[in-house]
Design a protein around this motif. Sequence first.
Motif, PDB file in Angstrom:
ATOM      1  N   SER A   1       0.834  -1.201   0.000  1.00 43.95           N
ATOM      2  CA  SER A   1       0.000   0.000   0.000  1.00 43.95           C
ATOM      3  C   SER A   1       0.871   1.254   0.000  1.00 43.95           C
ATOM      4  O   SER A   1       2.032   1.239   0.413  1.00 43.95           O
ATOM      5  N   GLU A   2       0.297   2.325  -0.443  1.00 40.42           N
ATOM      6  CA  GLU A   2       1.008   3.609  -0.464  1.00 40.42           C
ATOM      7  C   GLU A   2       1.403   4.030   0.943  1.00 40.42           C
ATOM      8  O   GLU A   2       2.483   4.560   1.168  1.00 40.42           O
ATOM      9  N   ALA A   3       0.540   3.776   1.910  1.00 40.50           N
ATOM     10  CA  ALA A   3       0.848   4.124   3.300  1.00 40.50           C
ATOM     11  C   ALA A   3       2.070   3.342   3.797  1.00 40.50           C
ATOM     12  O   ALA A   3       2.939   3.889   4.479  1.00 40.50           O
ATOM     13  N   GLN A   4       2.141   2.062   3.438  1.00 34.77           N
ATOM     14  CA  GLN A   4       3.279   1.245   3.860  1.00 34.77           C
ATOM     15  C   GLN A   4       4.556   1.719   3.184  1.00 34.77           C
ATOM     16  O   GLN A   4       5.619   1.774   3.799  1.00 34.77           O
ATOM     17  N   LEU A   5       4.473   2.066   1.903  1.00 34.29           N
ATOM     18  CA  LEU A   5       5.642   2.583   1.192  1.00 34.29           C
ATOM     19  C   LEU A   5       6.138   3.876   1.834  1.00 34.29           C
ATOM     20  O   LEU A   5       7.350   4.081   1.987  1.00 34.29           O
ATOM     21  N   ARG A   6       5.209   4.744   2.216  1.00 35.78           N
ATOM     22  CA  ARG A   6       5.555   6.001   2.872  1.00 35.78           C
ATOM     23  C   ARG A   6       6.230   5.712   4.220  1.00 35.78           C
ATOM     24  O   ARG A   6       7.241   6.322   4.559  1.00 35.78           O
ATOM     25  N   ALA A   7       5.668   4.770   4.984  1.00 34.06           N
ATOM     26  CA  ALA A   7       6.246   4.407   6.278  1.00 34.06           C
ATOM     27  C   ALA A   7       7.650   3.834   6.102  1.00 34.06           C
ATOM     28  O   ALA A   7       8.557   4.143   6.883  1.00 34.06           O
ATOM     29  N   ASN A   8       7.834   3.011   5.080  1.00 32.61           N
ATOM     30  CA  ASN A   8       9.160   2.451   4.808  1.00 32.61           C
ATOM     31  C   ASN A   8      10.175   3.537   4.487  1.00 32.61           C
ATOM     32  O   ASN A   8      11.314   3.503   4.951  1.00 32.61           O
ATOM     33  N   ARG A   9       9.768   4.503   3.676  1.00 30.02           N
ATOM     34  CA  ARG A   9      10.673   5.613   3.329  1.00 30.02           C
ATOM     35  C   ARG A   9      11.050   6.409   4.573  1.00 30.02           C
ATOM     36  O   ARG A   9      12.218   6.777   4.756  1.00 30.02           O
ATOM     37  N   GLU A  10      10.078   6.682   5.435  1.00 28.44           N
ATOM     38  CA  GLU A  10      10.352   7.443   6.655  1.00 28.44           C
ATOM     39  C   GLU A  10      11.293   6.665   7.588  1.00 28.44           C
ATOM     40  O   GLU A  10      12.200   7.235   8.178  1.00 28.44           O
ATOM     41  N   TYR A  11      11.069   5.358   7.679  1.00 32.20           N
ATOM     42  CA  TYR A  11      11.931   4.525   8.521  1.00 32.20           C
ATOM     43  C   TYR A  11      13.366   4.556   7.998  1.00 32.20           C
ATOM     44  O   TYR A  11      14.319   4.734   8.752  1.00 32.20           O
TER      45      TYR A  11
ATOM     46  N   LYS B   1      14.780   6.795   6.235  1.00 35.98           N
ATOM     47  CA  LYS B   1      15.329   8.133   6.447  1.00 35.98           C
ATOM     48  C   LYS B   1      15.845   8.261   7.885  1.00 35.98           C
ATOM     49  O   LYS B   1      16.949   8.742   8.120  1.00 35.98           O
TER      50      LYS B   1
END
Length: 69
Positions: free
Chosen positions: A7-17, A19
């Motif tokens: 999901s887009e939310a999971q992809l966003r969370a992965n990117r933040e992690y 970072k």
Amino acid sequence: MSELKTSEAQLRANREYRKRVNEDEGKKAHRNYLSGKRAARSFINNKATKADLEELEQLIEERKKALSN
């Protein structure tokens, strides 16, 4: 049209992690340590020749001596 399995939310969370992890030098150093350890094990188990293993044994003995001093 192809759909993402993640999901887009999971992809966003992965990117933040990623970072956050990259900003912390301790975590970055530990990640690099684990990556090198994995690579060494993989090399020994899958690709190393007898000559490679003999060289590695010598290097390991030298490293042990250096650490004990």
